[in-house]
Design an enzyme around this catalytic site. Structure first.
Site, PDB file in Angstrom:
ATOM      1  N   PHE A  90     -33.985 -23.516 -27.390  1.00 10.19           N
ATOM      2  CA  PHE A  90     -34.897 -24.296 -28.228  1.00 10.19           C
ATOM      3  C   PHE A  90     -34.138 -25.055 -29.306  1.00 10.19           C
ATOM      4  CE2 PHE A  90     -39.531 -24.495 -28.944  1.00 10.19           C
ATOM      5  CZ  PHE A  90     -39.555 -25.258 -30.085  1.00 10.19           C
ATOM      6  N   MET A  91     -33.072 -24.449 -29.819  1.00 12.33           N
ATOM      7  CA  MET A  91     -32.311 -25.063 -30.914  1.00 12.33           C
ATOM      8  C   MET A  91     -31.668 -26.380 -30.512  1.00 12.33           C
ATOM      9  SD  MET A  91     -30.552 -21.664 -32.514  1.00 12.33           S
ATOM     10  CE  MET A  91     -29.536 -22.538 -33.701  1.00 12.33           C
ATOM     11  N   HIS A  93     -33.192 -28.783 -29.292  1.00 10.52           N
ATOM     12  CA  HIS A  93     -34.217 -29.825 -29.448  1.00 10.52           C
ATOM     13  C   HIS A  93     -34.740 -29.780 -30.875  1.00 10.52           C
ATOM     14  CE1 HIS A  93     -34.323 -30.253 -25.060  1.00 10.52           C
ATOM     15  NE2 HIS A  93     -34.161 -28.943 -25.062  1.00 10.52           N
ATOM     16  N   ARG A  94     -33.996 -30.279 -31.811  1.00  7.51           N
ATOM     17  CA  ARG A  94     -34.241 -30.018 -33.215  1.00  7.51           C
ATOM     18  C   ARG A  94     -35.412 -30.807 -33.799  1.00  7.51           C
ATOM     19  NH1 ARG A  94     -31.488 -25.876 -35.807  1.00  7.51           N
ATOM     20  NH2 ARG A  94     -32.129 -27.025 -37.606  1.00  7.51           N
ATOM     21  N   ALA A 493     -45.128 -35.966 -32.467  1.00 10.71           N
ATOM     22  CA  ALA A 493     -45.452 -36.152 -31.046  1.00 10.71           C
ATOM     23  C   ALA A 493     -44.266 -36.689 -30.260  1.00 10.71           C
ATOM     24  CB  ALA A 493     -46.651 -37.096 -30.919  1.00 10.71           C
ATOM     25  N   ARG A 503     -37.941 -29.633 -20.775  1.00  7.63           N
ATOM     26  CA  ARG A 503     -38.169 -28.196 -20.698  1.00  7.63           C
ATOM     27  C   ARG A 503     -39.452 -27.798 -19.982  1.00  7.63           C
ATOM     28  NH1 ARG A 503     -33.247 -26.220 -20.994  1.00  7.63           N
ATOM     29  NH2 ARG A 503     -32.136 -26.967 -22.837  1.00  7.63           N
TER      30      ARG A 503
END
Length: 549
Positions: A90-91, A93-94, A493, A503
């Site tokens: 996840f990190m 995709h900041r 968004a 993802r």
């Protein structure tokens, strides 16, 4: 939260993830008025009172032709509970909080010595493990105090090659570079590691400078930037969502206006200290010199300039100055090698600094004098270990967007991930063409048993260390990445669409993606919440191949 007694903590196992939308300011109408303001000006406010359904064609046009900025004028904050290995992905995709690649980050050594690197350089050194094929040199460029010049030497094929003396360092380094070009080596030399680096950060209450360990350096994708310029000449290019520290607290960069103040690197005077008596100073110097032979290697590194020197060119330096902490004057762990130029320059100012009082690094207010658009380019972000999740970007104090539960400050709860029966277990195919297929009953049985046994044993060792008084931040090292953790993630968004495009696996996707199932579960739940808030934008995203604008 109060820690639960060890006897009551029993490991439990989950096969799902939790995603909750905790707050938001997001609607399709946000896209419409943001798009029309360039042509309609203040009349675009009328769109807020109109039915967005009549304008779904405009939203589809913006998505199709990749006009991205109208999709950024909204915000969603999610609470996510998932296995730690999901957060490691996840990190990447900041969620929109990022700065330009040429932004200089202030690093700080244990001795408090600052230096700067661009965030793009940090990302390369952190992630790529880059290597080159230049031969490793045991000498390189060193200062020859007797000759008063810079000496150049290289070790090549088990032999030392002396290249001469030079008036300046640049000339000596040039001689070494030329030799290496003419005599290429085959031995790989690792480039400088930044995995143990710390950044300068700030206590948000006292505003005094602190050190924070870098947890990760993230490449966040190509995004539009704005440029903020302050009265003192400091400038930062970042996304509109990036949080900037102000005298009133954290504010999004896009919400700043000319005349607002941001917090930047500065100094504050310290109380004057009494100078060290000359006799005591001499005694400390004699003791320190007596340790040289034992504590300095034949060839060692200056802790101030990071260059290598022979022992006769090095002195022992107090990392924490004697004038700053007399109690550490005879502490061997406070001694480190320093080359003669660095040691002379540093020592000469310490006693005078004690006499007149020094200055502490502190964040100070600096008015904003200009805000302008700054194009689109690849962006980056840092993750900084707490308790102060901030860092200096071009000397302006900024935040990171990723706040995960910390095992330093609370006892981690024994909730672990075990895949459900529907999780496909077997990987087939070649890289880039992987396919996952269901596992057999026997494979599911051994997977579940092995995971549970491993989790229970690891958590028992964790509890054993805590009971013995070992610090939480040390004891947590035995815990596996299947442990559940929690975080808050804020996005708009546009950044969410970038995340979903990579993802989630979807039949309408123009560009196929093959995400790990567990992070796809998080993405699916985030998308379900977003679809309720912005149905027209979501429909346009699907209609245009699930490619973010």
């Amino acid at each position: 939260m109060t820690d639960t007694p060890a006897d009551d903590l029993k490991p439990s196992f989950r096969s799902d993830v939790t995603v909750e939308l905790v707050k938001h300011s997001a609607a399709d109408s946000d896209v419409l008025w943001a798009a029309r303001v360039s042509t309609a000006g203040e009349q675009s406010l009328e769109e807020l009172t109109k039915d967005p359904e009549r304008s779904k064609g405009l939203i589809n046009y913006l998505m199709r032709d990749r006009h991205g900025s109208p999709f950024e004028h909204n915000s969603m904050t999610f609470f996510i509970s998932a296995p730690i290995f999901v957060f490691r992905e996840f990190m990447r995709h900041r969620v929109g909080w990022c700065v330009a690649g040429d932004t200089e980050i202030t690093l700080e050594s244990e001795a408090g010595r600052p230096r700067r690197r661009t965030i793009a350089e940090l990302h390369e050194l952190w992630h790529l493990g880059a290597e080159d094929r230049l031969p490793h040199s045991a000498g390189g460029v060193t200062w020859n105090s007797r000759a008063g010049r810079w000496a150049a030497q290289v070790r090549h094929e088990e032999s030392d090659h002396y290249l001469g003396l030079y008036e300046n360092r640049e000339a000596a380094e040039s001689a070494v570079a030329e030799f290496r070009e003419e005599h290429p080596g085959t031995r790989l030399r690792k480039l400088e590691s930044v995995r143990r680096n710390h950044v300068r950060c700030y206590d948000e209450e006292t505003l005094l400078a602190q050190r924070g360990r870098i947890v990760d350096v993230i490449e966040s994708g190509v995004k539009p930037l704005i440029k903020i310029t302050t009265a003192s000449g400091k400038a930062l290019r970042c996304t509109v969502d990036h949080a900037v520290f102000t005298p009133e607290g954290w504010v999004k960069a896009g919400e700043l206006t000319v005349g607002d103040a941001v917090m930047v690197a500065g100094t504050a005077p310290e109380p004057s200290k009494a100078p060290i008596p000359p006799s005591l100073h001499r005694g400390i110097g004699v003791w320190t010199s007596a340790q040289r032979q034992r504590l300095i290697k034949d060839v060692d590194t200056c802790h101030l300039c990071d260059q290598e020197f022979s022992r006769d060119q090095l002195a022992l330096d107090h990392v924490v100055p004697v004038a700053g902490d007399l109690a550490r004057a005879l502490d061997e762990s406070n001694l480190a090698p320093a080359c003669e130029p660095c040691h002379t320059a540093r020592s000469g100012g310490e006693q005078a600094r004690a006499e007149r009082g020094g200055h502490s690094a502190k964040a100070v207010a600096d008015p904003v004098v200009a805000i302008e658009e700054a194009g689109e380019e690849m962006t980056y972000d840092l993750s900084v270990e707490g308790p102060w999740h901030n860092f200096l970007a071009n000397d302006i104090v900024v935040h990171n967007s990723y706040n995960e539960e910390s095992g330093r400050y609370r006892e981690l709860q024994p909730v672990f991930y075990v895949p459900g029966e529907d999780r496909k277990l077997v990987q087939q195919g070649r890289p880039g063409k992987y396919e996952f297929v269901p596992g057999s009953e026997a494979q599911h049985e051994i997977m579940e048993r092995s995971m549970q046994e491993s989790y229970i044993q690891a958590y028992e060792r964790y509890q054993e260390m805590l009971a013995a008084g070992v610090a939480r931040e040390v004891a947590r090292a035995v815990l596996p990445v299947g442990l559940f953790s929690s975080m808050y993630a804020t996005c708009n968004a546009r950044s969410l669409m970038h995340f979903l495009g990579l993802r989630t696996q979807h039949e309408l996707a123009k560009v196929p993606s093959f995400p790990q199932r567990e992070i796809e579960m998080v993405g699916e739940r985030m998308e379900a919440e977003w679809m309720k808030l912005m149905p027209l934008t979501h429909a346009a995203f699907n209609a245009n191949g699930r490619v973010a604008p």
